[in-house]
Design a protein around this motif. Structure first.
Motif, PDB file in Angstrom:
ATOM      1  N   LYS A   1       1.078  -1.457  -0.294  1.00  0.00           N
ATOM      2  CA  LYS A   1       0.283   0.401   0.094  1.00  0.00           C
ATOM      3  C   LYS A   1       1.025   1.443   0.353  1.00  0.00           C
ATOM      4  O   LYS A   1       0.601   2.558  -0.512  1.00  0.00           O
ATOM      5  N   THR A   2       1.541   0.916   0.502  1.00  0.00           N
ATOM      6  CA  THR A   2       2.889   2.035   0.892  1.00  0.00           C
ATOM      7  C   THR A   2       3.726   2.435  -0.364  1.00  0.00           C
ATOM      8  O   THR A   2       3.610   3.482  -1.057  1.00  0.00           O
TER       9      THR A   2
ATOM     10  N   PHE B   1       0.841   3.644  -2.314  1.00  0.00           N
ATOM     11  CA  PHE B   1       0.323   5.503  -2.237  1.00  0.00           C
ATOM     12  C   PHE B   1       1.451   6.080  -3.000  1.00  0.00           C
ATOM     13  O   PHE B   1       1.192   7.591  -3.231  1.00  0.00           O
TER      14      PHE B   1
ATOM     15  N   SER C   1       1.315   9.182  -5.963  1.00  0.00           N
ATOM     16  CA  SER C   1       1.230  10.743  -5.155  1.00  0.00           C
ATOM     17  C   SER C   1       2.425  11.603  -6.206  1.00  0.00           C
ATOM     18  O   SER C   1       1.877  12.509  -6.657  1.00  0.00           O
TER      19      SER C   1
ATOM     20  N   VAL D   1       1.425   7.010   5.537  1.00  0.00           N
ATOM     21  CA  VAL D   1       0.070   6.209   5.128  1.00  0.00           C
ATOM     22  C   VAL D   1      -0.898   5.469   5.863  1.00  0.00           C
ATOM     23  O   VAL D   1      -2.194   5.455   5.405  1.00  0.00           O
TER      24      VAL D   1
END
Length: 236
Positions: A6-7, A10, A14, A212
């Protein structure tokens, strides 16, 4: 899906989204925080900060002198680590609904940098402009616009805090003497610059993971609250 996946997703998202928005000016916030970290560590270790310069290409430099040779190690560590922790702080504040506090901290750090450290023309212009915009956002902007401004800054700081030290790995591989803080640490410890660059990047990724999780945690809490409100308002 794991938190690390997920990080990474993300961060990629971004980077894509923030590059669609005219954000070059605001990317200097991460640089300012980075250099402020160097300056604060220098003063904490009884050194002297002569001045800081911030540049248009989002780079910066802190000119300082230390009375103890070993102090260069924590001072060199402070820049990237402060930037990574600051990005985590911004998302942690957002998760608690403390966007105003986050903006006030940004303004305070910028004002301190302007008054105490930054002396070159671009750096002064950036700080004056950023302080003015942020004060206007705090005082006059509607909540939705203030929140958008806050998240733009938070996402930029998060992205820059990870990709900045990540670029050190490339520089260290190309020329170990051109890797900035990693090179300084290598010169004073004997540990190769690439090791320091990887260490900075891993720490930045760990802080990004915490950021996150804080951001997604707030979203989940908001969704639960919405569902709870909907169920509570149901009438047969």
């Amino acid at each position: 899906m794991s938190n690390w996946v997920k990080t990474i997703l993300f961060l990629i998202g971004s980077a894509v989204l923030t590059h669609w928005i005219p954000s070059s000016f605001f990317r200097n916030l991460d640089t300012m925080v980075h250099e402020f970290g160097h300056a604060a560590a220098t003063l904490a270790l009884s050194g002297k900060v002569m001045y800081i310069e911030l540049y248009r290409d989002h780079s910066g430099v802190t000119y300082s002198s230390m009375t103890k040779s070993w102090a260069i190690i924590p001072v060199s560590l402070a820049g990237y680590m402060t930037a990574s922790l600051f990005a985590w702080f911004l998302f942690s504040a957002y998760a608690r609904g403390k966007q105003k506090l986050g903006l006030q901290v940004m303004t305070g750090l910028s004002a301190l940098s302007l008054v105490l450290f930054v002396r070159n023309s671009f750096g002064v212009s950036f700080l004056l402009g950023f302080i003015l915009l942020t004060v206007l956002a705090l005082a006059l902007a509607p909540k939705w616009l203030r929140d958008f401004y806050y998240l733009l800054l938070a996402f930029l700081c998060l992205e820059e805090s990870v990709f900045g030290p990540g670029s050190l790995i490339v520089y260290a591989l190309q020329n170990s003497r051109s890797a900035g803080d990693a090179s300084n640490l290598a010169n004073h410890t004997g540990i190769p610059a690439i090791v320091w660059a990887i260490g900075f990047t891993l720490f930045a990724l760990w802080c990004a993971k915490q950021a996150v999780q804080a951001f997604l945690g707030r979203k989940k809490a908001a969704q639960r609250s919405t569902r709870s409100t909907s169920m509570g308002s149901y009438r047969d």
